[in-house]
Structure formats: structure tokens, C-alpha cells
Motif scaffolding. Sequence first.
Motif, mmCIF file in Angstrom:
data_model
loop_
_atom_site.group_PDB
_atom_site.id
_atom_site.type_symbol
_atom_site.label_atom_id
_atom_site.label_comp_id
_atom_site.label_asym_id
_atom_site.label_seq_id
_atom_site.Cartn_x
_atom_site.Cartn_y
_atom_site.Cartn_z
ATOM 1 N N MET A 1 1.065 -1.170 -0.178
ATOM 2 C CA MET A 1 -0.089 0.019 -0.103
ATOM 3 C C MET A 1 0.761 1.511 0.233
ATOM 4 O O MET A 1 0.719 2.198 -0.799
ATOM 5 N N ARG A 2 1.854 0.683 0.227
ATOM 6 C CA ARG A 2 3.225 2.127 0.378
ATOM 7 C C ARG A 2 3.141 2.783 -1.088
ATOM 8 O O ARG A 2 3.396 4.264 -1.314
ATOM 9 N N GLU A 3 3.147 1.898 -1.940
ATOM 10 C CA GLU A 3 3.214 2.147 -2.852
ATOM 11 C C GLU A 3 2.358 3.100 -4.101
ATOM 12 O O GLU A 3 1.517 3.239 -5.317
ATOM 13 N N TRP A 4 1.315 2.937 -3.363
ATOM 14 C CA TRP A 4 0.131 3.365 -3.750
ATOM 15 C C TRP A 4 0.230 5.148 -4.082
ATOM 16 O O TRP A 4 0.084 6.071 -2.284
ATOM 17 N N THR A 5 -0.215 5.882 -4.721
ATOM 18 C CA THR A 5 -0.051 7.289 -4.787
ATOM 19 C C THR A 5 -1.843 8.139 -4.697
ATOM 20 O O THR A 5 -2.117 7.718 -6.080
ATOM 21 N N SER A 6 -2.033 9.022 -4.403
ATOM 22 C CA SER A 6 -3.388 9.207 -5.032
ATOM 23 C C SER A 6 -2.982 11.060 -6.036
ATOM 24 O O SER A 6 -2.541 11.682 -6.264
ATOM 25 N N HIS A 7 -4.013 11.060 -6.918
ATOM 26 C CA HIS A 7 -3.957 11.685 -8.265
ATOM 27 C C HIS A 7 -5.312 11.941 -8.790
ATOM 28 O O HIS A 7 -6.681 11.546 -8.230
ATOM 29 N N LYS A 8 -5.358 13.221 -9.065
ATOM 30 C CA LYS A 8 -6.534 14.389 -9.707
ATOM 31 C C LYS A 8 -6.518 13.532 -10.863
ATOM 32 O O LYS A 8 -5.661 13.683 -11.250
ATOM 33 N N ILE A 107 -5.675 9.724 -22.421
ATOM 34 C CA ILE A 107 -4.433 9.111 -20.861
ATOM 35 C C ILE A 107 -3.542 10.448 -21.095
ATOM 36 O O ILE A 107 -2.868 10.535 -22.233
ATOM 37 N N ARG A 108 -2.909 11.631 -20.643
ATOM 38 C CA ARG A 108 -1.883 11.709 -20.363
ATOM 39 C C ARG A 108 -1.477 11.398 -21.115
ATOM 40 O O ARG A 108 0.989 11.671 -21.309
ATOM 41 N N GLN A 109 -0.578 10.637 -19.551
ATOM 42 C CA GLN A 109 1.079 9.483 -19.491
ATOM 43 C C GLN A 109 0.155 8.385 -19.339
ATOM 44 O O GLN A 109 0.015 7.531 -18.350
ATOM 45 N N ALA A 110 0.270 7.576 -20.248
ATOM 46 C CA ALA A 110 0.122 6.097 -20.876
ATOM 47 C C ALA A 110 0.784 5.254 -19.523
ATOM 48 O O ALA A 110 0.651 4.040 -19.090
ATOM 49 N N GLY A 111 2.534 5.994 -18.956
ATOM 50 C CA GLY A 111 3.415 4.639 -18.554
ATOM 51 C C GLY A 111 2.893 5.155 -16.412
ATOM 52 O O GLY A 111 2.883 4.817 -16.082
ATOM 53 N N ARG A 112 1.646 6.068 -16.531
ATOM 54 C CA ARG A 112 1.389 5.913 -14.570
ATOM 55 C C ARG A 112 -0.198 5.142 -15.085
ATOM 56 O O ARG A 112 -0.644 5.261 -13.771
ATOM 57 N N LEU A 113 -0.602 5.241 -15.870
ATOM 58 C CA LEU A 113 -2.854 5.200 -15.762
ATOM 59 C C LEU A 113 -2.162 4.370 -17.105
ATOM 60 O O LEU A 113 -2.146 4.261 -17.970
ATOM 61 N N ASP A 114 -3.019 2.633 -16.669
ATOM 62 C CA ASP A 114 -3.523 2.057 -17.249
ATOM 63 C C ASP A 114 -4.710 1.921 -17.378
ATOM 64 O O ASP A 114 -5.679 2.270 -16.799
ATOM 65 N N PHE A 154 -6.786 6.513 -6.269
ATOM 66 C CA PHE A 154 -5.508 5.725 -5.575
ATOM 67 C C PHE A 154 -4.776 5.357 -6.418
ATOM 68 O O PHE A 154 -5.531 3.926 -7.459
ATOM 69 N N LEU A 155 -3.682 5.298 -6.721
ATOM 70 C CA LEU A 155 -3.024 4.409 -8.238
ATOM 71 C C LEU A 155 -2.113 3.661 -7.398
ATOM 72 O O LEU A 155 -1.212 4.085 -6.695
ATOM 73 N N PRO A 156 -1.750 2.342 -7.684
ATOM 74 C CA PRO A 156 -0.821 1.393 -7.630
ATOM 75 C C PRO A 156 -0.158 1.228 -8.631
ATOM 76 O O PRO A 156 -0.262 2.034 -10.204
ATOM 77 N N PRO A 157 1.086 0.954 -8.560
ATOM 78 C CA PRO A 157 1.952 1.127 -9.693
ATOM 79 C C PRO A 157 1.650 0.162 -11.200
ATOM 80 O O PRO A 157 0.261 -0.760 -10.791
ATOM 81 N N ILE A 158 1.530 0.312 -12.162
ATOM 82 C CA ILE A 158 1.355 -0.105 -13.598
ATOM 83 C C ILE A 158 1.178 -1.596 -13.553
ATOM 84 O O ILE A 158 -0.236 -1.875 -13.953
#
Length: 404
Positions: A1-8, A107-114, A154-158
Amino acid sequence: MREWTSHKLADLIEIKHGFAFKGEHFGENPDGPILVTPGNFAIGGGFKDGKPKSYSGPIPEGFTLREGDLVVTMTDLSKGADTLGYTGLIPGGKTYLHNQRIGKVEIRQAGRLDRGFLYYALHTNAYRQHVVGGATGTTVKHTSPTRIGQYALFLPPIPEQQAIAAVLRALDDKIAVNERIAATTRQLGLAIFARAILEGEAVKVDIDSVSSNITRGIAPKYSDSPNDLTVLNQKCIRDGRVNLGPARRTLHEKVKAPKILQRNDVLVNSTGVGTLGRVALWMSGGAATVDSHITIVRFDEAQIDPLCAGFAMLRAQPEIEARGEGSTGQTELRRTQLGSLGITLPSRTKQRQLRPKLNALEEQANQAPAESQALIRLRDTLLPQLMSGRLRVKDAEKIVEDHV
């Protein structure tokens, strides 16, 4: 869970409105591009085919949708339609367009969001509450890219995003297979029924003359108790079948016996635009009734085989749809209009021969939607747990393997 990050969402995606295509260019051209509308979004999310609205005019560059594009509704279909903010993936095989009521999600950045993870994130209750809670308008609700962009994701790694999407997609794939089974089985039944008419002596009768009961449903007093009587509404009738997903509950003691559904009853949506005239067969043995927007047709088994008569009404659906009367938005199908409709059946002998064949096909077809409802409940249970990180992917995979 520490690798999950919050984004608008606004930092991760861009939503582009479609083009204001002129209505004069729409028609019945089966080969033309099809306009995606809020009516193409299933309740709960997901893309579905509706009545195609084909376009024959000029198409500006950049407004053609491709297979796999993620789209979102920016307005409700109509008052009370409850499709605001739903998402869907554009299927292949056809060309689709979108207007201002539909947003294309990029999607603006494919490397951050699937994309698959995003698709399911936009199916959560938390997202729906965010969109609906900030909607504008009274009769028809609207949202905007700005409002959607304020949602916190809330995003985990790809790799974990992709694994979560794969688990949920396995359930959706099985649900889609079940839908094809139900549709194919019904088509087979209709083909067998039509062949019986062509090969023998056809009989045409008015519905009223061979029915023991034609009645509208109740004005329900709704209940939240799971032990109360199921009450169907117009959303429950689609593609010739009953979907219990949108059904509610009402007090059993308030419903008179003629309005309690019996096996082989035929249900007909009888008010409104877009749903009026839809026909479904009630093949369940469960206790249920319908609300006042639906007509129950119960055939007299002493005169006619009720299942064969139901298939005859399925074939007559286009004519039933055309019988509605009234002003725009207030269309009604009166009992006398429905009762005077003539339906064509095979001979009584042929009906007796057809009954076991049609019944077996319907039993097979009804197993698929029943299984799908269980899978939908499982998916909707797993979805928020996976999206929040409360449930590990490996644990979810084991649960799904037991059901697929």
C-alpha cells in the motif's frame, strides 16, 4: 500500500467533447457511421448497442472513435435515465462518432495510468457519487470535464493496475459470453417458431380473444426488505428478457392475485418513448409483480399454448411499438390497442409439438442471465476492494477462478 499514490483525474486524463453533428444528416443508412449517445451506455456502465443512428454528412477530422476508445456520458439520456457519468469502451466492427453529450477520455501519461484500470475505476460508487453529486440541471442532469477531473484516484504501480483490470475483465468476459448464449438461444427458438408457421397451417388471432387477463401493474409502495415482493419496472425489460437487476421490492399483501406474475406471462412496456412496446417472457417461478408502466398479458391455456403465444408476441414487437399514442414524452399503449393486435401462430397440433422444444431452449437461455447476475454481484463486490487496495490481486484471482 505504500506504493499507492493519490492523483486528481485532471492530472492524468483529458476529456474531449464530440462534434455538433447536424440532425439533418441522420437517417436509416445501415452502412453509415453510428452516433454514440447516452442510450449506448448500460445502467451501471459499459457500452451496449441500441437503435443505430447513422450519419451521412461531413465528418470533421478527429471525431471518429476507434475500437477500444474510452468514452463517458456528459448528460443523462433523459429525465430519470440515470446514465450520467457512465463509461464504455468502443467495440470493433463499426465506425462510431460522438457529439457534445459524450466525452472521449484520453490518458495524458500512459506510463502512470492503465486504460483498463481507469475503465474500472470509473465504475465505482465513489466515482458515481462524485459525478452525480456535482451535476447541474433539473430535468436533465449534466456534468463537465472539470467536475470529473476533480475526482481523486488512488493508483498502485502499473503492473498492479493491469493485474486488477485483468481480474475484473475475466468476470466481464464471462458475462459477455452468457449474453451471447442467451441471444443465440432465443434466435434459435424464434427460427424454429417461424419455420413451424411456414410449414403448416397458420392461425391468426387477436390477443384479447385468447387471453384470460390483460392488465396494467401496480402503483407500488416500495420496500427495502429483501423478503418483500419483487416489482419489475421498464428498465427490467430488454432484448426480450427480464433483467432483475433494476427491480425493487413492494409489500406483498398490497398486490391482488391477478397482478402476481405467473410462468409464461408476457410483459409489455406500455408508457414512454424508447421503451414502449418492448416485450419479455416471464419464465421464472419466483414471486413478482410489475409496476403500472408494464402490461401483463396472460393467455388462456385452454385456447392457445401460452409459450407459443409469447413467441408470437416477440415477433410482433415492432408492430406493438408502433401502436403507442400520445404527445411527445407521454406515449401510452392502451389495453384495447394491445388486445386488438393480431398474432400469428402455427396450428394447435404444432403448438403442442413446439412447446417442449421452446421450453427447453428458454430454460437453457435463462441459466445464462441468472449466472451473469451472480457474476455482476461478485464483480461489484470485488471492485471497490481492489480499487482501494483492501483486497490483494492474488486473493481476488482465487475467488474469480471459483466462479468462472
